[in-house]
Design a protein around this motif. Structure first.
Motif, mmCIF file in Angstrom:
data_model
loop_
_atom_site.group_PDB
_atom_site.id
_atom_site.type_symbol
_atom_site.label_atom_id
_atom_site.label_comp_id
_atom_site.label_asym_id
_atom_site.label_seq_id
_atom_site.Cartn_x
_atom_site.Cartn_y
_atom_site.Cartn_z
ATOM 1 N N TRP A 117 40.295 43.063 45.410
ATOM 2 C CA TRP A 117 41.459 42.827 44.553
ATOM 3 C C TRP A 117 42.763 42.708 45.345
ATOM 4 C CZ3 TRP A 117 45.115 46.643 45.120
ATOM 5 C CH2 TRP A 117 44.687 47.867 45.611
ATOM 6 N N TRP A 350 39.539 48.127 38.927
ATOM 7 C CA TRP A 350 39.627 48.458 37.499
ATOM 8 C C TRP A 350 41.080 48.463 37.035
ATOM 9 C CZ3 TRP A 350 40.800 53.411 34.957
ATOM 10 C CH2 TRP A 350 40.431 53.442 33.609
ATOM 11 N N GLN A 353 43.216 44.947 36.582
ATOM 12 C CA GLN A 353 43.071 44.050 35.436
ATOM 13 C C GLN A 353 44.400 43.837 34.727
ATOM 14 O OE1 GLN A 353 40.048 42.533 35.009
ATOM 15 N NE2 GLN A 353 39.615 43.659 36.897
#
Length: 373
Positions: A117, A350, A353
């Motif tokens: 990410w 997580w 997002q």
């Protein structure tokens, strides 16, 4: 030469083969084989384990399954064997596989290329505050655009007296609505600026742990969050939170981003492979773990009730208490044991997002739970 290699390998790793397999030192060959097969199903690289840990597991099995190699392993080196009633007193030696008081755990060096990410985040992105106190920007811009087109269309064509009156009335009505929306936008912008001025001077709140060696794990997790997770512009980190209606530091750390919250406990436990079952019970090397406890299951439930609408999960962040490797696997459980690297990769993904959102209500509620001292 082979014996020297076995001895050097286990000395460097600091791992006891019996502890790794979760068997007693007088275990039979059948018990050793059964323990190995059970662990292999969860530690194999194809199901989320690491190649290094699985090789170590194989090495432990091959050593203890071979009578000659097992006898050599039990005969000396760093690991000492358990006293046996059949041994002479002079040959009895106390097993030594507890915490090492001289061992200092450190953060791993994480390659940014391994953090999926990381490159997809703009750390300078504009922050969006929730709940919104003004109208949505897109509908307002669409209304302004429609009003402009209406104005241009009326000026471009020749209108009859009736059409001109209708055009002017529609133009004035739309203009009045736009004016109201713009005023609300200005008030919302001022509210956001006021909130940012009061709270956004810092993104980390609470005590980060003292220099006490017993709090080393908490210090490391504080460093981990500050170094990696604060790349997400909407992340806010809290250290030392109390449960609702408590005055004690019940939660080591909490990380909020948007409407997602992770509660973290930092532990220094023995090296090994950690998992949890559906009931939240911790397992180490395929056996129920008796060396420590966590209250995160109850903590997650408490904060879900405190913050309705916020998705809450828990992470038990484990650092080794002596030389050796801690391993875990990715799990779908609400509370999971994790290594520092796994925590950054999985929890960061997580939270990413919704990376640039701050929920004001959740933020101020959590801030009220921080135990200052």
């Amino acid at each position: 030469m082979a014996a020297q290699q076995w001895e050097a390998g286990r000395t460097v790793r600091g791992v006891d083969y019996y502890e790794l397999l979760g068997v007693h030192r007088d275990a039979t060959a059948s018990e050793i084989k059964s323990a190995y097969r059970t662990l292999a199903r969860t530690m194999h690289p194809d199901v989320g384990g690491t190649a290094g840990t699985f090789r170590l597991l194989q090495e432990a099995y091959e050593t203890l399954n071979d009578p000659v190699r097992r006898a050599h392993y039990d005969g000396g080196g760093e690991q000492e064997q358990q006293p046996s009633r059949s041994q002479p007193a002079a040959r009895r030696r106390r097993r030594n596989f507890g915490d090492d008081p001289n061992y200092v755990p450190r953060l791993p060096r994480l390659r940014l290329d391994d953090i999926a990410w990381w490159d997809g985040i703009d750390p300078d992105a504009r922050i969006r505050y929730l709940p919104m106190t003004g109208p949505e920007r897109a509908p307002t811009l669409a209304l302004v655009g429609g009003w402009s087109l209406l104005l241009l269309a009326g000026l471009a064509v020749e209108l009859t007296a009736a059409l001109l009156a209708g055009w002017l009335a529609l133009l004035v009505a739309a203009g009045a609505v736009i004016l109201v929306l713009l005023r609300r936008h200005i008030r919302a912008h001022r509210a956001d600026r006021s909130f940012a001025a009061e709270y956004d001077s810092s993104r980390i709140y609470g005590l980060r742990g003292s220099t006490d060696p017993e709090e080393r794990a908490q210090q490391l997790t504080a460093e981990l969050c500050a170094k990696y997770l604060t790349r997400l512009p909407g992340v806010r980190v809290f250290h030392g939170l109390a449960w609702p209606d408590s005055v004690f530091q019940d939660v080591d750390h909490a990380v909020l981003c948007g409407r997602r919250l992770v509660l973290v406990e930092s532990k220094t436990w023995l090296p090994g492979h950690y998992t949890t079952d559906e009931e939240g019970t911790l397992w180490r090397n395929g056996h129920p773990f008796r060396g420590g406890a966590t209250r995160l299951v109850e903590g997650v439930e408490a904060f879900e009730e405190l913050l309705p609408g916020v998705e809450v999960r828990g992470a038990v962040l484990i650092y080794p208490s002596r030389s050796g490797e801690v391993t875990t696997v990715e799990q779908d459980e609400q509370v999971s044991p994790m290594t520092p690297g796994q925590f950054v990769r999985e929890i960061g993904s997580w939270l990413a997002q919704d990376p640039a959102t701050v929920d004001r209500e959740a933020f101020t509620t959590l801030l009220d739970q921080v135990v200052t001292d």
